[in-house]
Design a protein around this motif. Structure first.
Motif, mmCIF file in Angstrom:
data_model
loop_
_atom_site.group_PDB
_atom_site.id
_atom_site.type_symbol
_atom_site.label_atom_id
_atom_site.label_comp_id
_atom_site.label_asym_id
_atom_site.label_seq_id
_atom_site.Cartn_x
_atom_site.Cartn_y
_atom_site.Cartn_z
ATOM 1 N N UNK A 1 0.941 -1.230 0.306
ATOM 2 C CA UNK A 1 0.018 0.390 0.122
ATOM 3 C C UNK A 1 1.308 1.412 0.134
ATOM 4 N N UNK A 2 2.077 1.061 0.439
ATOM 5 C CA UNK A 2 3.217 2.383 0.498
ATOM 6 C C UNK A 2 3.437 2.498 -0.500
ATOM 7 N N UNK A 3 3.261 1.018 -1.890
ATOM 8 C CA UNK A 3 5.029 1.262 -2.891
ATOM 9 C C UNK A 3 3.978 2.395 -4.311
ATOM 10 N N UNK A 4 4.310 2.931 -4.871
ATOM 11 C CA UNK A 4 3.233 2.996 -6.070
ATOM 12 C C UNK A 4 4.640 3.719 -7.084
ATOM 13 N N UNK A 5 3.728 3.169 -8.313
ATOM 14 C CA UNK A 5 5.115 3.209 -9.494
ATOM 15 C C UNK A 5 4.372 4.533 -10.746
ATOM 16 N N UNK A 6 5.337 5.002 -10.728
ATOM 17 C CA UNK A 6 5.429 6.096 -12.114
ATOM 18 C C UNK A 6 6.169 5.481 -13.588
ATOM 19 N N UNK A 7 5.795 5.094 -15.063
ATOM 20 C CA UNK A 7 6.258 4.484 -16.256
ATOM 21 C C UNK A 7 6.655 6.794 -16.704
ATOM 22 N N UNK A 8 7.426 7.278 -17.013
ATOM 23 C CA UNK A 8 7.505 8.182 -17.358
ATOM 24 C C UNK A 8 7.618 8.285 -19.034
ATOM 25 N N UNK A 9 7.038 9.460 -19.662
ATOM 26 C CA UNK A 9 7.449 9.299 -20.923
ATOM 27 C C UNK A 9 7.818 10.089 -21.901
ATOM 28 N N UNK A 10 8.484 11.293 -20.308
ATOM 29 C CA UNK A 10 9.067 12.494 -20.544
ATOM 30 C C UNK A 10 9.569 13.181 -19.832
ATOM 31 N N UNK A 11 10.491 13.327 -19.552
ATOM 32 C CA UNK A 11 11.744 13.541 -19.815
ATOM 33 C C UNK A 11 12.121 11.786 -19.976
ATOM 34 N N UNK A 12 12.324 11.660 -21.314
ATOM 35 C CA UNK A 12 13.268 10.763 -21.050
ATOM 36 C C UNK A 12 14.472 10.700 -21.997
ATOM 37 N N UNK A 13 15.623 9.818 -22.164
ATOM 38 C CA UNK A 13 16.958 9.814 -23.561
ATOM 39 C C UNK A 13 16.466 8.502 -24.171
ATOM 40 N N UNK A 14 17.534 8.582 -25.286
ATOM 41 C CA UNK A 14 17.483 8.213 -26.444
ATOM 42 C C UNK A 14 18.308 7.194 -26.731
ATOM 43 N N UNK A 15 18.930 6.586 -27.894
ATOM 44 C CA UNK A 15 19.898 6.354 -27.532
ATOM 45 C C UNK A 15 21.547 7.187 -27.161
#
Length: 424
Positions: free
Chosen positions: A243-257
Protein backbone atom coordinates in the motif's frame (compact mmCIF):
# COMPACT_ATOMS: atom_id res chain seq x y z
CA UNK A 1 26.46 -39.91 16.80
CA UNK A 2 29.85 -38.43 17.51
CA UNK A 3 30.60 -34.71 17.58
CA UNK A 4 34.27 -33.74 17.38
CA UNK A 5 34.89 -30.10 18.19
CA UNK A 6 38.09 -28.36 17.11
CA UNK A 7 38.45 -25.28 19.30
CA UNK A 8 41.11 -23.41 21.26
CA UNK A 9 38.47 -22.98 23.98
CA UNK A 10 37.10 -26.49 24.61
CA UNK A 11 36.08 -25.45 28.14
CA UNK A 12 33.40 -23.26 26.55
CA UNK A 13 31.28 -26.40 26.11
CA UNK A 14 31.56 -27.78 29.65
CA UNK A 15 28.40 -26.26 31.09
CA UNK A 16 26.03 -26.48 28.08
CA UNK A 17 26.82 -30.15 27.51
CA UNK A 18 26.36 -31.00 31.19
CA UNK A 19 22.71 -30.03 31.55
CA UNK A 20 19.32 -30.70 30.05
CA UNK A 21 18.64 -33.12 27.23
CA UNK A 22 22.18 -32.94 25.88
CA UNK A 23 23.50 -34.26 29.19
CA UNK A 24 20.91 -37.06 29.23
CA UNK A 25 21.73 -37.98 25.64
CA UNK A 26 25.41 -38.31 26.59
CA UNK A 27 24.52 -40.51 29.56
CA UNK A 28 22.41 -42.78 27.35
CA UNK A 29 25.20 -43.02 24.78
CA UNK A 30 23.17 -41.38 22.02
CA UNK A 31 25.81 -38.69 21.55
CA UNK A 32 29.54 -38.70 22.10
CA UNK A 33 31.82 -35.68 22.22
CA UNK A 34 35.52 -35.27 21.72
CA UNK A 35 37.47 -32.03 21.81
CA UNK A 36 40.60 -31.26 19.87
CA UNK A 37 42.61 -28.17 20.77
CA UNK A 38 44.77 -26.88 17.88
CA UNK A 39 47.27 -25.62 20.47
CA UNK A 40 48.09 -29.25 21.27
CA UNK A 41 49.07 -29.69 17.62
CA UNK A 42 51.21 -26.58 17.33
CA UNK A 43 54.92 -27.08 16.72
CA UNK A 44 55.64 -23.63 18.12
CA UNK A 45 57.32 -23.79 21.54
CA UNK A 46 54.71 -21.37 22.87
CA UNK A 47 51.87 -23.37 21.28
CA UNK A 48 50.79 -20.39 19.20
CA UNK A 49 48.04 -20.97 16.66
CA UNK A 50 47.80 -17.49 15.13
CA UNK A 51 49.92 -14.82 13.48
CA UNK A 52 49.68 -11.38 11.90
CA UNK A 53 47.78 -11.14 8.59
CA UNK A 54 49.64 -10.68 5.33
CA UNK A 55 48.74 -7.35 3.76
CA UNK A 56 48.31 -5.70 7.15
CA UNK A 57 45.13 -4.92 9.01
CA UNK A 58 43.78 -5.42 12.53
CA UNK A 59 43.70 -8.64 14.51
CA UNK A 60 45.34 -12.01 14.02
CA UNK A 61 44.70 -14.96 11.70
CA UNK A 62 44.65 -18.61 12.72
CA UNK A 63 47.47 -20.54 11.02
CA UNK A 64 47.02 -23.51 8.71
CA UNK A 65 49.39 -26.08 10.18
CA UNK A 66 48.05 -26.53 13.74
CA UNK A 67 44.47 -26.85 12.50
CA UNK A 68 45.42 -29.22 9.71
CA UNK A 69 47.22 -31.41 12.21
CA UNK A 70 44.17 -31.29 14.49
CA UNK A 71 41.93 -32.40 11.62
CA UNK A 72 44.26 -35.36 11.11
CA UNK A 73 43.07 -36.73 14.45
CA UNK A 74 39.53 -37.19 13.16
CA UNK A 75 37.97 -40.46 12.14
CA UNK A 76 37.86 -41.39 8.43
CA UNK A 77 34.06 -40.85 8.18
CA UNK A 78 33.95 -37.45 9.84
CA UNK A 79 32.06 -34.76 7.96
CA UNK A 80 34.01 -31.57 8.65
CA UNK A 81 32.01 -28.37 9.07
CA UNK A 82 33.50 -24.92 9.66
CA UNK A 83 31.40 -22.24 11.33
CA UNK A 84 31.66 -19.28 8.96
CA UNK A 85 29.48 -16.35 7.80
CA UNK A 86 30.08 -17.39 4.17
CA UNK A 87 28.66 -20.87 4.74
CA UNK A 88 25.46 -22.66 3.90
CA UNK A 89 22.68 -21.45 6.24
CA UNK A 90 21.84 -23.78 9.10
CA UNK A 91 18.18 -24.71 8.57
CA UNK A 92 15.94 -27.43 9.89
CA UNK A 93 16.36 -29.29 6.60
CA UNK A 94 20.14 -29.21 6.95
CA UNK A 95 19.89 -30.31 10.58
CA UNK A 96 17.91 -33.36 9.46
CA UNK A 97 20.52 -34.12 6.83
CA UNK A 98 23.34 -33.92 9.36
CA UNK A 99 21.46 -36.09 11.85
CA UNK A 100 22.14 -39.05 9.57
CA UNK A 101 25.93 -38.74 9.84
CA UNK A 102 28.10 -40.99 12.01
CA UNK A 103 30.55 -38.25 12.96
CA UNK A 104 30.44 -34.49 12.57
CA UNK A 105 33.53 -32.38 13.15
CA UNK A 106 32.96 -28.72 14.00
CA UNK A 107 35.82 -26.35 13.32
CA UNK A 108 35.56 -23.18 15.41
CA UNK A 109 37.57 -20.23 14.16
CA UNK A 110 38.66 -17.25 16.21
CA UNK A 111 40.23 -13.82 15.70
CA UNK A 112 39.91 -12.58 12.10
CA UNK A 113 39.42 -16.08 10.75
CA UNK A 114 41.47 -19.00 9.46
CA UNK A 115 44.17 -18.95 6.78
CA UNK A 116 42.25 -19.49 3.52
CA UNK A 117 44.68 -22.19 2.35
CA UNK A 118 43.14 -24.63 4.83
CA UNK A 119 40.01 -24.92 2.66
CA UNK A 120 42.14 -25.63 -0.41
CA UNK A 121 43.95 -28.45 1.37
CA UNK A 122 41.07 -30.06 3.31
CA UNK A 123 37.49 -31.06 2.57
CA UNK A 124 35.63 -28.54 4.71
CA UNK A 125 32.03 -27.32 4.45
CA UNK A 126 31.33 -23.80 5.74
CA UNK A 127 28.11 -23.49 7.77
CA UNK A 128 26.48 -20.22 8.89
CA UNK A 129 24.10 -19.99 11.86
CA UNK A 130 22.96 -16.43 11.12
CA UNK A 131 23.78 -13.05 9.63
CA UNK A 132 25.48 -11.60 12.67
CA UNK A 133 28.98 -11.38 14.13
CA UNK A 134 30.28 -13.59 16.98
CA UNK A 135 33.62 -13.69 18.75
CA UNK A 136 34.22 -17.22 17.49
CA UNK A 137 32.63 -20.35 16.14
CA UNK A 138 31.89 -21.96 19.49
CA UNK A 139 28.44 -20.39 19.96
CA UNK A 140 27.47 -21.40 16.43
CA UNK A 141 28.80 -24.91 17.00
CA UNK A 142 26.64 -25.26 20.09
CA UNK A 143 23.57 -24.19 18.09
CA UNK A 144 24.33 -26.81 15.49
CA UNK A 145 24.95 -29.54 18.07
CA UNK A 146 21.57 -28.95 19.67
CA UNK A 147 19.69 -28.57 16.38
CA UNK A 148 21.13 -31.83 15.05
CA UNK A 149 21.27 -33.79 18.30
CA UNK A 150 17.60 -33.39 19.10
CA UNK A 151 16.72 -35.13 15.81
CA UNK A 152 18.52 -38.31 16.80
CA UNK A 153 16.04 -41.09 17.72
CA UNK A 154 15.22 -41.21 21.48
CA UNK A 155 16.86 -37.83 22.15
CA UNK A 156 13.52 -36.09 22.79
CA UNK A 157 11.90 -38.98 24.60
CA UNK A 158 8.98 -38.69 22.17
CA UNK A 159 10.23 -38.49 18.62
CA UNK A 160 7.01 -36.85 17.45
CA UNK A 161 7.93 -33.80 19.53
CA UNK A 162 10.48 -32.80 16.92
CA UNK A 163 7.96 -33.20 14.11
CA UNK A 164 5.54 -30.58 15.47
CA UNK A 165 8.00 -27.80 16.25
CA UNK A 166 8.74 -24.57 14.44
CA UNK A 167 10.28 -24.98 10.97
CA UNK A 168 9.68 -28.75 10.92
CA UNK A 169 6.95 -28.24 8.31
CA UNK A 170 8.28 -24.90 7.12
CA UNK A 171 5.99 -23.00 9.50
CA UNK A 172 6.25 -21.56 12.98
CA UNK A 173 4.68 -23.59 15.75
CA UNK A 174 1.19 -23.04 17.14
CA UNK A 175 0.80 -21.49 20.66
CA UNK A 176 0.93 -23.75 23.73
CA UNK A 177 -1.03 -23.59 27.00
CA UNK A 178 -0.96 -25.37 30.36
CA UNK A 179 -2.65 -25.05 33.75
CA UNK A 180 -4.27 -22.98 35.17
CA UNK A 181 -7.14 -22.86 32.69
CA UNK A 182 -7.60 -19.15 33.39
CA UNK A 183 -4.90 -16.67 34.37
CA UNK A 184 -5.55 -12.95 34.97
CA UNK A 185 -8.68 -13.14 32.86
CA UNK A 186 -7.05 -14.98 29.97
CA UNK A 187 -8.55 -18.39 29.26
CA UNK A 188 -7.13 -21.37 27.42
CA UNK A 189 -8.91 -21.68 24.02
CA UNK A 190 -11.95 -23.89 24.53
CA UNK A 191 -11.12 -26.17 21.60
CA UNK A 192 -8.02 -27.46 23.42
CA UNK A 193 -10.23 -28.79 26.24
CA UNK A 194 -12.84 -30.26 23.93
CA UNK A 195 -11.25 -33.67 23.55
CA UNK A 196 -12.04 -33.51 19.81
CA UNK A 197 -8.65 -34.35 18.30
CA UNK A 198 -9.67 -33.45 14.75
CA UNK A 199 -10.73 -29.95 15.76
CA UNK A 200 -7.61 -29.53 17.88
CA UNK A 201 -5.38 -30.49 14.94
CA UNK A 202 -7.24 -28.08 12.65
CA UNK A 203 -6.99 -25.26 15.23
CA UNK A 204 -3.27 -25.83 15.67
CA UNK A 205 -2.66 -25.79 11.93
CA UNK A 206 -4.59 -22.55 11.55
CA UNK A 207 -2.73 -20.92 14.44
CA UNK A 208 0.56 -22.06 12.96
CA UNK A 209 -0.38 -20.39 9.69
CA UNK A 210 -1.48 -17.21 11.49
CA UNK A 211 1.70 -17.02 13.56
CA UNK A 212 3.91 -17.53 10.53
CA UNK A 213 2.06 -14.90 8.50
CA UNK A 214 2.29 -12.40 11.35
CA UNK A 215 5.89 -13.02 12.44
CA UNK A 216 7.78 -14.64 9.56
CA UNK A 217 5.84 -14.17 6.31
CA UNK A 218 9.10 -14.54 4.40
CA UNK A 219 9.21 -18.31 5.02
CA UNK A 220 5.72 -18.99 3.66
CA UNK A 221 7.01 -19.10 0.09
CA UNK A 222 9.07 -22.22 0.90
CA UNK A 223 6.57 -23.87 3.26
CA UNK A 224 4.68 -27.01 2.27
CA UNK A 225 1.11 -25.73 2.06
CA UNK A 226 -2.10 -27.55 1.18
CA UNK A 227 -4.96 -26.05 -0.82
CA UNK A 228 -6.85 -25.62 2.46
CA UNK A 229 -3.85 -23.79 3.97
CA UNK A 230 -3.73 -21.36 1.07
CA UNK A 231 -7.49 -20.80 1.23
CA UNK A 232 -7.21 -20.04 4.95
CA UNK A 233 -4.31 -17.63 4.44
CA UNK A 234 -6.24 -15.76 1.76
CA UNK A 235 -9.02 -15.13 4.28
CA UNK A 236 -6.76 -13.62 6.92
CA UNK A 237 -6.50 -9.88 7.33
CA UNK A 238 -2.96 -8.58 7.05
CA UNK A 239 -1.05 -5.37 6.71
CA UNK A 240 0.26 -5.15 3.17
CA UNK A 241 3.39 -3.02 2.72
CA UNK A 242 2.47 -2.72 -0.95
CA UNK A 243 0.00 0.00 0.00
CA UNK A 244 3.01 2.29 0.50
CA UNK A 245 4.51 1.52 -2.90
CA UNK A 246 3.56 3.57 -5.96
CA UNK A 247 4.84 3.17 -9.50
CA UNK A 248 5.30 5.87 -12.14
CA UNK A 249 6.00 5.16 -15.81
CA UNK A 250 7.65 8.26 -17.31
CA UNK A 251 7.32 9.08 -21.03
CA UNK A 252 8.96 12.51 -20.64
CA UNK A 253 11.69 13.42 -19.98
CA UNK A 254 13.53 10.29 -21.14
CA UNK A 255 16.56 9.75 -23.37
CA UNK A 256 17.22 8.01 -26.66
CA UNK A 257 20.32 6.01 -27.65
CA UNK A 258 22.28 9.19 -28.21
CA UNK A 259 21.39 10.69 -24.84
CA UNK A 260 19.02 13.25 -26.35
CA UNK A 261 15.88 14.28 -24.49
CA UNK A 262 12.75 12.81 -26.07
CA UNK A 263 9.10 12.01 -25.40
CA UNK A 264 7.91 8.44 -26.02
CA UNK A 265 4.44 7.17 -26.88
CA UNK A 266 2.52 5.09 -24.40
CA UNK A 267 1.68 1.50 -25.28
CA UNK A 268 -1.40 -0.54 -24.50
CA UNK A 269 0.72 -3.37 -23.04
CA UNK A 270 2.61 -1.09 -20.65
CA UNK A 271 -0.65 0.39 -19.43
CA UNK A 272 -2.36 -2.95 -18.89
CA UNK A 273 0.48 -5.12 -17.60
CA UNK A 274 1.89 -2.72 -15.01
CA UNK A 275 -1.67 -1.98 -13.84
CA UNK A 276 -2.21 -5.72 -13.29
CA UNK A 277 1.05 -5.98 -11.36
CA UNK A 278 0.01 -2.98 -9.22
CA UNK A 279 -3.34 -4.59 -8.42
CA UNK A 280 -1.92 -8.06 -7.76
CA UNK A 281 0.58 -6.73 -5.22
CA UNK A 282 -1.79 -4.21 -3.65
CA UNK A 283 0.17 -1.10 -4.65
CA UNK A 284 -0.98 2.36 -3.69
CA UNK A 285 -1.27 3.41 -7.33
CA UNK A 286 0.22 3.46 -10.83
CA UNK A 287 0.94 6.79 -12.56
CA UNK A 288 1.38 7.18 -16.30
CA UNK A 289 3.34 10.39 -16.88
CA UNK A 290 3.03 12.05 -20.29
CA UNK A 291 2.67 15.78 -21.06
CA UNK A 292 1.22 15.11 -24.54
CA UNK A 293 -2.52 15.81 -24.54
CA UNK A 294 -3.51 13.24 -27.16
CA UNK A 295 -1.51 10.59 -25.34
CA UNK A 296 -3.37 11.43 -22.13
CA UNK A 297 -6.67 11.17 -24.02
CA UNK A 298 -5.63 7.79 -25.45
CA UNK A 299 -4.76 6.48 -21.98
CA UNK A 300 -8.08 7.63 -20.55
CA UNK A 301 -9.95 6.07 -23.49
CA UNK A 302 -8.27 2.72 -22.91
CA UNK A 303 -8.95 2.88 -19.18
CA UNK A 304 -12.55 3.93 -19.79
CA UNK A 305 -13.18 0.96 -22.07
CA UNK A 306 -12.34 -1.46 -19.27
CA UNK A 307 -13.82 0.62 -16.45
CA UNK A 308 -17.08 1.71 -18.02
CA UNK A 309 -17.63 0.22 -21.47
CA UNK A 310 -18.01 -3.23 -22.95
CA UNK A 311 -14.70 -4.32 -21.47
CA UNK A 312 -16.10 -4.00 -17.94
CA UNK A 313 -18.70 -6.68 -18.71
CA UNK A 314 -16.27 -8.87 -20.63
CA UNK A 315 -13.46 -8.74 -18.06
CA UNK A 316 -14.27 -7.00 -14.76
CA UNK A 317 -10.91 -8.04 -13.27
CA UNK A 318 -9.12 -5.96 -15.89
CA UNK A 319 -11.26 -3.00 -14.94
CA UNK A 320 -10.29 -3.46 -11.29
CA UNK A 321 -6.61 -3.33 -12.21
CA UNK A 322 -6.94 -0.31 -14.49
CA UNK A 323 -8.81 1.50 -11.74
CA UNK A 324 -5.42 2.03 -10.08
CA UNK A 325 -4.03 4.00 -13.03
CA UNK A 326 -3.68 7.77 -12.81
CA UNK A 327 -2.77 9.80 -15.89
CA UNK A 328 -0.65 12.89 -15.14
CA UNK A 329 1.51 15.25 -17.12
CA UNK A 330 4.83 15.16 -15.31
CA UNK A 331 6.44 13.18 -12.50
CA UNK A 332 6.08 16.13 -10.11
CA UNK A 333 2.29 15.82 -10.42
CA UNK A 334 2.47 12.19 -9.35
CA UNK A 335 4.62 13.14 -6.36
CA UNK A 336 2.12 15.86 -5.41
CA UNK A 337 -0.86 13.44 -5.61
CA UNK A 338 0.87 10.90 -3.40
CA UNK A 339 1.79 13.63 -0.92
CA UNK A 340 -1.84 14.77 -0.80
CA UNK A 341 -3.28 11.28 -0.21
CA UNK A 342 -0.65 10.08 2.30
CA UNK A 343 0.27 13.35 4.00
CA UNK A 344 3.95 12.61 3.39
CA UNK A 345 6.15 13.30 0.38
CA UNK A 346 7.19 9.91 -1.00
CA UNK A 347 10.78 8.81 -1.28
CA UNK A 348 11.51 8.84 -5.00
CA UNK A 349 13.46 5.80 -6.13
CA UNK A 350 14.56 5.90 -9.76
CA UNK A 351 15.44 2.86 -11.85
CA UNK A 352 18.06 2.25 -14.51
CA UNK A 353 19.66 -0.70 -16.24
CA UNK A 354 23.05 0.99 -15.91
CA UNK A 355 23.66 1.54 -12.21
CA UNK A 356 22.05 1.96 -8.81
CA UNK A 357 23.05 2.56 -5.20
CA UNK A 358 20.04 1.10 -3.36
CA UNK A 359 19.16 -2.53 -2.78
CA UNK A 360 15.68 -4.02 -2.74
CA UNK A 361 16.14 -4.77 0.95
CA UNK A 362 16.77 -1.09 1.68
CA UNK A 363 13.69 0.01 -0.22
CA UNK A 364 11.59 -2.71 1.47
CA UNK A 365 12.64 -1.30 4.84
CA UNK A 366 11.55 2.17 3.71
CA UNK A 367 8.13 0.79 2.76
CA UNK A 368 7.52 -0.28 6.35
CA UNK A 369 7.25 3.34 7.47
CA UNK A 370 6.78 5.70 4.50
CA UNK A 371 5.49 5.89 0.91
CA UNK A 372 7.91 5.16 -1.93
CA UNK A 373 7.50 6.10 -5.59
CA UNK A 374 9.32 3.70 -7.91
CA UNK A 375 10.05 5.56 -11.15
CA UNK A 376 10.39 3.61 -14.39
CA UNK A 377 11.65 5.08 -17.63
CA UNK A 378 10.73 4.40 -21.25
CA UNK A 379 12.91 4.85 -24.34
CA UNK A 380 16.53 4.29 -23.31
CA UNK A 381 15.97 5.33 -19.74
CA UNK A 382 15.09 8.20 -17.47
CA UNK A 383 16.55 11.60 -18.18
CA UNK A 384 19.64 12.51 -16.19
CA UNK A 385 17.72 15.30 -14.41
CA UNK A 386 15.15 12.78 -13.12
CA UNK A 387 17.92 10.53 -11.86
CA UNK A 388 19.67 13.46 -10.19
CA UNK A 389 16.48 14.59 -8.45
CA UNK A 390 15.62 11.17 -7.03
CA UNK A 391 16.29 10.22 -3.42
CA UNK A 392 18.07 7.11 -4.64
CA UNK A 393 18.40 4.71 -7.53
CA UNK A 394 17.54 1.03 -7.32
CA UNK A 395 20.29 -1.36 -8.26
CA UNK A 396 19.87 -2.82 -11.75
CA UNK A 397 18.07 -6.17 -11.88
CA UNK A 398 20.95 -8.00 -13.57
CA UNK A 399 23.73 -5.73 -12.37
CA UNK A 400 26.45 -8.39 -12.72
CA UNK A 401 25.59 -9.38 -16.30
CA UNK A 402 26.63 -7.66 -19.51
CA UNK A 403 23.22 -8.09 -21.11
CA UNK A 404 20.62 -6.25 -19.09
CA UNK A 405 17.86 -5.21 -21.48
CA UNK A 406 14.44 -6.09 -20.10
CA UNK A 407 11.18 -4.56 -21.24
CA UNK A 408 9.81 -2.03 -18.80
CA UNK A 409 6.86 -4.38 -18.13
CA UNK A 410 9.17 -7.25 -17.20
CA UNK A 411 11.37 -4.98 -15.13
CA UNK A 412 8.38 -3.60 -13.23
CA UNK A 413 7.14 -7.10 -12.40
CA UNK A 414 10.52 -8.29 -11.17
CA UNK A 415 11.23 -5.19 -9.10
CA UNK A 416 7.83 -5.17 -7.38
CA UNK A 417 8.13 -8.87 -6.57
CA UNK A 418 11.62 -8.40 -5.13
CA UNK A 419 10.39 -5.49 -3.01
CA UNK A 420 7.23 -7.17 -1.73
CA UNK A 421 7.22 -10.90 -2.55
CA UNK A 422 4.37 -12.85 -0.99
CA UNK A 423 3.89 -10.26 1.78
CA UNK A 424 2.83 -7.55 -0.71
Amino acid sequence: MRFSVISIFPEFFDSPLSCGLLSKAREKGLIEFSFINPRDHSTDKHHNVDDRPYGGGPGMVMAVDPIRRALGALGPKARVLMLSPKGRPLTQALARELAGEEEIALLCGRYEGIDARLEELCAIEPICVGDFVLNGGEVGALCLIEAVGRLIPDFMGKDESADEESFSSGLLEYPHYTRPEEYEGLKVPAVLSSGHHGRIMAWRREKSLETTLASRPDILAQAALTDDDIKYLKGLERTRPGRNLFVALVHYPVENKSGQTITTSLTNLDLHDIARVSCTYGLGGYFVCTPVADQQDLARTLIGHWREGYGLKANPDRGTALGRVRVVGLLDEAIAEITDCTGVRPKVVATSAKAGNMTCAQVSQMLQKEPVLLVLGTGHGLHRDVLAGADGMLRAIRFMDRYNHLSVRSAASIMVDRLLGDIG
